[in-house]
Write an enzyme that holds these catalytic residues in place. Structure first.
Site, short mmCIF file in Angstrom:
data_model
loop_
_atom_site.label_atom_id
_atom_site.label_comp_id
_atom_site.label_asym_id
_atom_site.label_seq_id
_atom_site.Cartn_x
_atom_site.Cartn_y
_atom_site.Cartn_z
N ASP A 1 -46.92 9.37 -2.82
CA ASP A 1 -46.48 10.07 -4.03
C ASP A 1 -45.49 9.26 -4.86
O ASP A 1 -44.97 8.22 -4.41
CB ASP A 1 -45.88 11.43 -3.65
CG ASP A 1 -44.99 11.39 -2.41
OD1 ASP A 1 -44.55 10.29 -2.03
OD2 ASP A 1 -44.74 12.45 -1.83
N GLU B 1 -47.05 21.10 -2.44
CA GLU B 1 -46.12 22.20 -2.25
C GLU B 1 -46.87 23.48 -1.85
O GLU B 1 -48.07 23.60 -2.10
CB GLU B 1 -45.37 22.45 -3.57
CG GLU B 1 -44.46 21.29 -4.01
CD GLU B 1 -43.12 21.27 -3.28
OE1 GLU B 1 -43.03 21.70 -2.12
OE2 GLU B 1 -42.14 20.79 -3.89
C1 F6R Z 1 -42.22 11.37 0.63
C2 F6R Z 1 -42.98 12.55 1.00
C3 F6R Z 1 -42.31 13.82 1.37
C4 F6R Z 1 -41.28 13.64 2.49
C5 F6R Z 1 -40.61 14.99 2.81
C6 F6R Z 1 -39.55 14.83 3.89
O1 F6R Z 1 -43.08 10.31 0.28
O2 F6R Z 1 -44.17 12.48 0.97
O3 F6R Z 1 -43.30 14.74 1.78
O4 F6R Z 1 -41.92 13.13 3.62
O5 F6R Z 1 -40.03 15.51 1.66
O6 F6R Z 1 -38.53 14.05 3.38
P1 F6R Z 1 -37.34 13.53 4.31
O7 F6R Z 1 -37.92 12.57 5.26
O8 F6R Z 1 -36.38 12.87 3.35
O9 F6R Z 1 -36.77 14.74 4.98
#
Ligand code: F6R
Length: 236
Positions: A67, A143
């Site tokens: 993303d 989402e």
């Molecule tokens: C980022 C992504 C998101 C994160 C998720 C968890 O490329 O795809 O889905 O994996 O928001 O984020 P963290 O690891 O920062 O808790």
């Protein structure tokens, strides 16, 4: 599903790096689906360490990221392209032209989304997809919704995601409201999936996603249907 629980972020990172490393050793020209965020940072650090020791070679690998924020170019230090370059790509020998991140600044975002899916299909799909999980159960930026979205698309980020991601920005107002994300088809068609979840605050959502009903209200729950998924969870 293989579900592994470890007691430290270091162990989680090392195990995840081991799985990615094995993939690259077995298939040097692997297509790696990669993620940003806090969760994979330790994994990337471990892989860089093994690369520096000569134990792993990324010269034939191709990467496709999940993303990117709409409106942030690669030179912006909050963009996911910047994150990947600075936390991983610049420290290993992957060829820059073999690293793909959606272009959140494309004039025609719908065309960019189509192009991204076509690229992944041309590459023969993803060999190993690394995922984190959001507090609302998002994967990539898919989402919670009334349905699963199949293809790469533009998404309005949820308030909880904006709040969670504001820790990387000066303040919440600066967090972009939209992102381009890979959809469920490319993720679910990955040959292998590795999801890492770190911290007490992820415990509830991991439980719901992997041991509750499969529902688009918890996008990660669709992963229960994947034939080759490993989840590594660290509870601290
Ligand atoms: C980022 C992504 C998101 C994160 C998720 C968890 O490329 O795809 O889905 O994996 O928001 O984020 P963290 O690891 O920062 O808790």
């Amino acid at each position: 599903m293989k579900f592994i629980t470890v007691d430290s972020y270091e162990k989680l990172s090392r195990q995840a790096a081991n799985i990615i490393s094995a993939q690259v050793i077995i298939k040097p020209d692997s297509v790696l689906g990669l993620a940003t965020g806090s969760s994979p940072l330790g994994t990337y650090r471990q892989l860089i360490d093994w690369y520096e020791k000569g134990d792993i070679d990324f010269s034939e690998c191709i990467s496709v990221n999940l993303d990117e924020y709409v409106g942030l170019g690669g030179e912006n230090d909050q963009s996911y392209r910047y994150f990947m370059n600075h936390n991983f790509f610049h420290a290993i020998n992957i060829k820059p032209e073999n690293t793909f991140v959606p272009n959140g600044c494309a004039e025609d975002l719908a065309a960019e989304c189509e192009k991204y899916d076509a690229r992944i299909a041309d590459l023969g799909g993803i060999d190993l997809q690394l995922l984190g999980i959001g507090l609302d159960g998002h994967i990539g930026f898919n989402e919670p919704d009334d349905y699963f979205v199949k293809n790469t698309h533009v998404v309005e980020l949820h308030e909880s995601t904006i709040k969670a991601n504001s820790r990387f920005f000066e303040n919440e107002a600066e967090v972009p409201r939209r992102a381009v994300t890979m959809g469920m088809v490319s993720i679910m068609q990955a040959k292998k999936i590795l999801l890492i979840a770190s911290g007490k605050n992820k415990r509830d959502i991991v439980e719901k996603a992997f041991f509750g009903p499969i529902t688009p209200k918890i996008p990660a729950s669709i992963l229960q249907l994947h034939p080759d998924i490993t989840v590594i969870q660290c509870l601290n």
